[in-house]
Each structure stands twice: as C-alpha cells, then as structure tokens.
Design an enzyme around this catalytic site. Sequence first.
Site, PDB file in Angstrom:
ATOM      1  N   LYS A 132       0.839  -1.173  -0.167  1.00  0.00           N
ATOM      2  CA  LYS A 132      -0.129   0.108   0.049  1.00  0.00           C
ATOM      3  C   LYS A 132       0.816   1.189  -0.083  1.00  0.00           C
ATOM      4  CE  LYS A 132      -4.216  -2.108   2.052  1.00  0.00           C
ATOM      5  NZ  LYS A 132      -5.409  -1.883   3.135  1.00  0.00           N
ATOM      6  N   ASP A 136     -10.264   2.436   2.048  1.00  0.00           N
ATOM      7  CA  ASP A 136     -10.595   1.825   3.214  1.00  0.00           C
ATOM      8  C   ASP A 136     -11.116   2.946   4.121  1.00  0.00           C
ATOM      9  OD1 ASP A 136      -9.523  -1.002   2.679  1.00  0.00           O
ATOM     10  OD2 ASP A 136      -7.434  -0.262   3.275  1.00  0.00           O
TER      11      ASP A 136
HETATM   12  P1  NAP Z   1      -0.968  -4.871  10.866  1.00  0.00           P
HETATM   13  O1  NAP Z   1      -0.598  -3.508  10.114  1.00  0.00           O
HETATM   14  O2  NAP Z   1      -0.278  -5.841  10.661  1.00  0.00           O
HETATM   15  O3  NAP Z   1      -1.655  -4.280  12.462  1.00  0.00           O
HETATM   16  C1  NAP Z   1      -1.789  -5.263  13.235  1.00  0.00           C
HETATM   17  C2  NAP Z   1      -2.330  -4.733  14.444  1.00  0.00           C
HETATM   18  O4  NAP Z   1      -2.813  -5.776  15.515  1.00  0.00           O
HETATM   19  C3  NAP Z   1      -1.094  -3.785  15.215  1.00  0.00           C
HETATM   20  O5  NAP Z   1      -1.856  -2.827  15.926  1.00  0.00           O
HETATM   21  C4  NAP Z   1      -0.922  -4.781  16.323  1.00  0.00           C
HETATM   22  O6  NAP Z   1      -0.200  -4.408  17.477  1.00  0.00           O
HETATM   23  C5  NAP Z   1      -1.947  -5.644  16.484  1.00  0.00           C
HETATM   24  N1  NAP Z   1      -1.554  -6.962  17.083  1.00  0.00           N
HETATM   25  C6  NAP Z   1      -1.160  -8.111  16.347  1.00  0.00           C
HETATM   26  N2  NAP Z   1      -1.141  -9.230  17.173  1.00  0.00           N
HETATM   27  C7  NAP Z   1      -1.353  -8.885  18.357  1.00  0.00           C
HETATM   28  C8  NAP Z   1      -1.564  -9.479  19.597  1.00  0.00           C
HETATM   29  N3  NAP Z   1      -0.984 -10.698  19.755  1.00  0.00           N
HETATM   30  N4  NAP Z   1      -2.115  -8.717  20.617  1.00  0.00           N
HETATM   31  C9  NAP Z   1      -2.341  -7.521  20.496  1.00  0.00           C
HETATM   32  N5  NAP Z   1      -2.227  -6.801  19.505  1.00  0.00           N
HETATM   33  C10 NAP Z   1      -1.759  -7.212  18.326  1.00  0.00           C
HETATM   34  O7  NAP Z   1      -2.199  -5.362  10.193  1.00  0.00           O
HETATM   35  P2  NAP Z   1      -3.602  -4.428   9.569  1.00  0.00           P
HETATM   36  O8  NAP Z   1      -3.368  -4.498   8.001  1.00  0.00           O
HETATM   37  O9  NAP Z   1      -3.807  -3.196  10.182  1.00  0.00           O
HETATM   38  O10 NAP Z   1      -4.706  -5.422   9.606  1.00  0.00           O
HETATM   39  C11 NAP Z   1      -5.432  -5.814  11.043  1.00  0.00           C
HETATM   40  C12 NAP Z   1      -6.450  -6.606  10.829  1.00  0.00           C
HETATM   41  O11 NAP Z   1      -7.617  -5.794  10.005  1.00  0.00           O
HETATM   42  C13 NAP Z   1      -6.380  -7.841   9.854  1.00  0.00           C
HETATM   43  O12 NAP Z   1      -6.155  -8.870  10.744  1.00  0.00           O
HETATM   44  C14 NAP Z   1      -7.689  -7.864   9.057  1.00  0.00           C
HETATM   45  O13 NAP Z   1      -8.479  -8.915   9.687  1.00  0.00           O
HETATM   46  C15 NAP Z   1      -8.487  -6.703   9.304  1.00  0.00           C
HETATM   47  N6  NAP Z   1      -8.698  -5.928   7.936  1.00  0.00           N
HETATM   48  C16 NAP Z   1      -9.997  -5.777   7.533  1.00  0.00           C
HETATM   49  C17 NAP Z   1     -10.334  -5.075   6.268  1.00  0.00           C
HETATM   50  C18 NAP Z   1     -11.525  -4.823   5.949  1.00  0.00           C
HETATM   51  O14 NAP Z   1     -11.899  -4.324   4.800  1.00  0.00           O
HETATM   52  N7  NAP Z   1     -12.524  -5.182   6.686  1.00  0.00           N
HETATM   53  C19 NAP Z   1      -9.046  -4.670   5.747  1.00  0.00           C
HETATM   54  C20 NAP Z   1      -7.724  -4.997   5.833  1.00  0.00           C
HETATM   55  C21 NAP Z   1      -7.681  -5.905   6.887  1.00  0.00           C
HETATM   56  P3  NAP Z   1       1.443  -3.759  17.496  1.00  0.00           P
HETATM   57  O15 NAP Z   1       1.513  -2.719  16.871  1.00  0.00           O
HETATM   58  O16 NAP Z   1       1.762  -3.924  19.069  1.00  0.00           O
HETATM   59  O17 NAP Z   1       2.055  -5.001  16.742  1.00  0.00           O
END
Ligand code: NAP
Length: 518
Positions: A309, A350
């Site tokens: 992205k 998004d």
């Molecule tokens: P990302 O950039 O990797 O961010 C992950 C987030 O989750 C970070 O804040 C991370 O915390 C936290 N996290 C991961 N493991 C954790 C744990 N064990 N305990 C507590 N916090 C934890 O991922 P992203 O792209 O933002 O995506 C996050 C989620 O959004 C995905 O899993 C997906 O299911 C969902 N999503 C939805 C859409 C939609 O259109 N609905 C689109 C894309 C993604 P840290 O900063 O501490 O690492």
Amino acid sequence: MTLIAVSIWVASEPEVDDALEKVHQAADAGARLVEWRVDSLDAEGEDAIAVAIRLIKNSPLPCIITRRPTSEGGMCKETDMQRSAFFGGVADSGYAPKYFDCELASFRQHKTLWQNALNTDEKDTSLILSAHDFDGRPRNLLQLVEEMANEPACDVIKIVWAARSLRDNLEAFDLLAERKKPMIALCMGQFGLMSRVLAPKFGGFLTFACMDKDDATATGQPTVNELNDLYRFDQIGPDTKVYGVIGWPVDHSLSPKIHNAGFCAVNHDGVYLPMPIPPEYEHFKATVGSFVDHQRLDFRGASVTIPHKENLLRFVSERGGMVDPLAEKIGAANTLVIDDDGVLSCFNTDAPAAIETLCDGAGIKREDLKNLRIAVIGAGGVARAVVAGLCDAGANVTIFNRTPGKAQELAKIFNAEVGDKTPLERDKFDTYINCTSLGMAGGPAPNQSPLPLDTPIDESTVVFDTVYTPQQTPLIKQAEAAGAKTISGIEMFLRQASLQFERWTDKEAPMDVYRKIT
Ligand code: NAP
C-alpha cells in the site's frame, strides 16, 4: 476462439474409465479439447497403443496425445525410437487423434523418424511442436519460436516456460500477438496464471486446464470451472480490460470473486486476476511499471494490499500521477486507476468504507460522528485508515495498542487521543473498533477478543470488528452477548471493493451480488 483443453493423466488401462468420465464432466463445464497425458503408461508397445486408442475412440472431445519425455519435464522414460513407434502405431490405427504433441528438441534430433511415424505429409492429425523450460525463460526463446514457425510439419507452435515474475506473461502475450501460425504461449507457476486466463485476449490457440487442482499436469493450471465461472473465459477478447489484486501473498484473496462477479453484473468488459508481487519496492515498481507501459495489456487498475500500500503511493508519485490527498495523509493507498489516456491515480478506499460502514451499521449520519467517543484498538495499517476517516469526520478518537509508541505516532498525525494497551473498565466509549488482527482465522490469536471481558459494553454501545474471517469473531460474539449493536468487517471489505469498482467502471457497484458471494 481460444479453446480450453482439459489435460488428464492416464497411467494405466484400469484408469481409462475414470479418465473418460472426467472428460465428460470437463466437456459439460466448457472444455473443447482433451490432452491425454500418457507419459507414464505402465503398458508398452501394442498394449500402450491400445490404451491410447480406447481413450481417443471413447472421448467426447477431440484429443491431443502427449507422451512427454523426462528430458522435457514429463514422465516418459522411453527412447525417441520407442516413443515415435507409439505415435506411429496410434496414427496408423484408424483412430488418429486430432493432434499429436511432439517436442521440438526430439523432432529436430530425429526428424525423419518422427516424420515417418507421424506421416506428416499426408496426415489427418495435426502436429503441435512444443518446447518447455521448467527453470525459467529459455535464453533462446525467440529462436525456438522462429524455428517452430519455419518447420513445415508444425501446425501449432507451443512454447511454455516457468515464469520468474508476472512480467514474463507480457512476453508470452507479445509472442501470441505477433504469431505466424496458431500458437500456444503459456507461463507456468504462481506467476503464470495471467498467461493462461488471458490467452483469448491475445489469440492463443488454447489454454490448458485441470478438473481438480490435485490432478494438474503443470503448476499454476486453473480448473475448467475457474476459467469459466470465475474468470468468464468465453467473454475475454481483444478489448477486455485487465485488473487485479496486487499483494504478497494473494492466493486467498476474495477480491477476484467479488470483482469478476461485479464486472459480469454490469456488463463491464474486464477481467480481474490475482497478481502476486514480492514485497520489495523494486519488484513492485518494475512489474506495475511494465504493466502500465504495455499497451496491449489494457491494464486499467488494481486493488493493492499488504505489503504494497505504501509502495503504490510512492510509485504513483514518482510517475507524476494523482495521489488522493486522504491517501497521502494516511501514507497508504489501496486502489490504482489507469484512465483511457494512461494517466495514473491512486486512492484509499479503506477510510471512506470504514466510515460508511460505521454510520450505516450504527444508523447515524456522518455529522453525528462528532458527538461520539470512539475507541480504536490497534495502530497498524487498517487502524491508520480508520483513524484518518474518523478524525476527518470530526470524531473524538482514542487509540489503544499493544505497542504504545505506535499508538502515539498515529494519534499525533491525526490529532487523536492515546489510551493504554486496551480500554479499561472505567473507560466507557460509545463505539469500539477493532483494528488488530486478534480474532482473525490464521492470525496470531484467532480465539482472542481485543476487549477485556469487563469492558463496559451494553445495548447503547456499537462494536465494529474490522476482522472478517470469520465473520463471527470472538469480539462480535462478546458484543452480541452484551446486547451491543455489532458491525462485521465484511461490510467494510465489500464497501472498499465497491468504491474501487466505481472508480474503474463509473458504474454503481452491485452490492447485492457481492453479498451473495460472502
Ligand atoms: P497490521 O498493520 O499488521 O497491524 C496489526 C495490529 O494488530 C497492530 O496494531 C498490532 O499491534 C496488533 N496485534 C497483532 N497481534 C497482536 C496481539 N497478539 N496482541 C495485541 N495486538 C496485536 O495489520 P492491518 O493491516 O492493520 O490489519 C489488521 C486486521 O484488520 C487484519 O487482521 C484484518 O483481519 C483486518 N482487515 C480488515 C479489512 C476490511 O476491509 N474489513 C481490510 C484489511 C484488514 P502492534 O502494533 O503492537 O504490533
């Protein structure tokens, strides 16, 4: 018209009935040819010929007979003398197939042997001369094609190699577009799907497909059903516009199902494909740049996902295209648009999708967001888009994250508040939005909710989980049990897709069609 050829292994006589049954199914699903791969037949001599004759005689589709030697990636260990005797026996049996596939290397080496066996001067059967490279693009690719084109016995040129990146497909397209004879030009492996699906756009003679992925005769082969139902193979033509989802990995993306069904619903002449590009910017730049510059491809847009992205934003800026100000502020874009004049633009769908989803789900207007206290849990990519959208709408946002530094960074950019790692019992919010990967199938903690059990949730609370696999996440279950209004991430996913669709087609997205798919 480009034909779908179902390719089927037959290793012994007892397998013939099952194999024929599969061809009947393939014919019903839209295949127009069958390639019998009899490389590893356990029978020899006359017995092997008898098996081939049974296959040809009883096949509901015209046949290609292929007995690929190990030297060319197949399983046949026979000498050329033995193989040509097999082909000769089938050719003279009165049940000759429509095509024999003979490898150029072998034909070149034993030309008279093959010419006599296949009776290439007075034949009912046409000859596919083929060359394969399982290691990558053959260094002498153009010479091989030229040699096959100049060989009078060759009716169809077939050139196949293992793609090293998506860019190899472009060369296959150019070969097809400039062909001197009917031609098959395909790329194998995870990067080669485009060449298989887009063969009709460039006039390919055929594309190979399998009935089941487990039975594929080459890596990257789609199934007959995928070609017809997912990619609408029979609708693809010279003017079809090409779109895709760019990410690493992209195999499990829902986007091809959604967007191809959407194009079909509004009669948009487009096809949408998975486009895997390794994470580094150099790969992104080289591949997307070559797609944009390749006039014949008609590359008109892409959904861009993890980890590209930020790369999309950089790429469009470097190319002098238009970067949507919201995407610029978020620092990430998920939508590439290439207009009729080749001008690039990128957007972030998004953020608006999250806001629309929240407002619709909560039954409020965008201006009402100003009056809400909203807790966002997470500070990654999705949180960034959600926080940007919310703050843009004037909401009062507090960010909670496992790594507090990231929450602080995000809060600073968008003027939001920072909380602890998770919301506390005494902290009551109107709305909680999960932007962590907690609860996601295959994620770090699929059974965990990001909210502690004592979080004050009740009938007046709205809980929005951006995770959408599964739709019933631990958080959604927790919120439903407390009587809260819940919103699933699938709605946000479909909306961000619908906003992309509208950018590409100028038509309203068929949300009802999307919802049926999920
Ligand atoms: P990302 O950039 O990797 O961010 C992950 C987030 O989750 C970070 O804040 C991370 O915390 C936290 N996290 C991961 N493991 C954790 C744990 N064990 N305990 C507590 N916090 C934890 O991922 P992203 O792209 O933002 O995506 C996050 C989620 O959004 C995905 O899993 C997906 O299911 C969902 N999503 C939805 C859409 C939609 O259109 N609905 C689109 C894309 C993604 P840290 O900063 O501490 O690492």
